[in-house]
Design a protein around this motif. Structure first.
Motif: not given
Length: 381
Positions: A271-288, A368-378
């Motif tokens: 929490l000491l580092r997070l603030k509004e406006g920080d860049d973020a990236e999301v990967i979904f299990d449904s879109v490996p 991104r490596m974790q996103g590639w693993l979603n091809y195999i399992f979520a």
């Protein structure tokens, strides 16, 4: 993700040992292990604190429970599930016959009340004339009584007016005076009835007009419409069901079209580092293999683990053992793929703060490596 980093370092060490044909001795192997502990430990500390990651991310959406405002039998279900609808489109209809009858009854009562207004005015005019007549009768009776009384006093025993005649005139005067007071009271009653208005409208007429408006509103509510643009899903409502205006038992759930936010659960030490406006990236299990970019929209200011409400029960100390995570809302950039995903999909998220930005590259690679693993399992399955 920590395991990915360890496996990557292990693969790198194996490749170095093979390529450069480094012998496995009591010096080389411990050096590689200790070097890996120091390197990976430092990277993990820097990444987890400055560029936090969570495998618990999910898209949350609000639903609107649709309740009918009136009670009745469902005669038609017009909406089709899982198809976009517009605000105002018909969802379902309720049998309107009881509400049509109630409206007709109130309209008839309103018409009768409106016809009574001229009658009230006429009654008031009649009461005014009655008061004028009673006033004249009273004045005439009073004049005759005073004349007899004065003649009786002046003539004495020789007066042409007897005591009986004087008493009759007195009683006639009192009777006329009483009739005048009764006429004035009736005039007051009819005046109050005629002049009883709200904004220039007779109170009875206004009351019945309000009842007519309510009956018309209830009739309109027999047609239940969409409150906004959106969809209805998992539709179980059928013709013949009893729709009741009870919040605990909605007829169907409506999902409005709203901006999508992803909620991620991060460790509290971030929490000491997070603030509004920080860049973020999301990967979904449904879109490996696909990484979606966004920004931190909000760090929620409260955690459910610390919530208390007034009541008669004491709080258990066991609640202190529930640590919980901080919830962070992530707003994704516009992306056509995201719009095609079902609402509520799960995934993983990483946030990149302005501190130690060079370390964020490793976090991006691992994500991104974790996103590639979603091809195999979520993750989590």
């Amino acid at each position: 993700m920590d395991l990915l980093l360890i496996l990557t370092y292990t693969a790198f060490c194996v490749a170095i040992f093979k390529i450069f044909k480094i012998p496995l001795t009591k010096w080389t192997v411990p050096t590689a292990i200790l070097g890996g502990i120091a390197l990976i430990g430092t990277l993990l500390l820097l990444m987890n604190y400055n560029h936090p990651y969570t495998k618990f991310a999910r898209e949350y959406f609000a639903t609107t429970p649709i309740n009918s405002a009136v009670r009745g039998i469902v005669t038609e279900v017009a909406v089709k599930p899982n198809q976009p609808i517009k605000k105002g489109d018909v969802l379902f209809k309720i049998d309107p016959i009881p509400y049509e009858a109630a409206l007709m009854q109130k309209l008839a009562e309103l018409e009768e009340a409106e016809q009574q207004v001229p009658q009230l005015e006429a009654a008031f005019n009649v009461s005014q004339a009655t008061v004028a007549q009673a006033q004249a009768d009273k004045d005439r009776a009073e004049s005759a009584y005073k004349r007899y009384e004065e003649g009786r006093k002046k003539g004495g025993s020789n007066s042409p007016f007897t005591e009986l005649e004087l008493d009759n005139k007195r009683q006639l005067f009192y009777a006329a005076q009483a009739r005048l007071e009764a006429a004035k009271a009736e005039q007051l009653r009819t005046r109050l009835a005629f002049e009883s208005n709200i904004d220039g409208v007779n109170t009875k007429v206004a009351s019945l007009q309000a009842q007519v408006d309510k009956a018309r509103f209830e009739l309109d509510m027999t047609v239940v419409r969409a409150p906004a643009d959106g969809i209805v899903t998992q539709l179980a409502l059928r013709k013949g069901a009893m729709a009741v205006p009870i919040p605990l038992r909605p007829s169907l759930s409506f999902i409005p079209d709203e901006e999508r936010f992803i909620a991620g659960a991060f460790w509290q030490n971030s929490l000491l580092r997070l603030k509004e406006g920080d860049d973020a990236e999301v990967i979904f299990d449904s879109v490996p293999g696909v990484v979606f970019k966004g920004k931190v929209a909000k760090v929620l200011p409260a955690m459910a683990e610390g919530e208390i409400q007034f009541g008669g029960n004491l709080q258990s100390s066991n609640r202190l053992f529930q640590r919980g995570r901080a919830l962070v809302l992530i707003e994704l950039d516009e992306n056509d793929v995201v719009g095609t995903l079902p609402a509520g999909v799960a995934g993983q998220a990483a946030i990149y703060t302005e501190h130690f930005t060079h370390v964020s590259i490793i976090r991006k690679v691992l994500l991104r490596m974790q996103g590639w693993l979603n091809y195999i399992f979520a993750e989590g399955h």
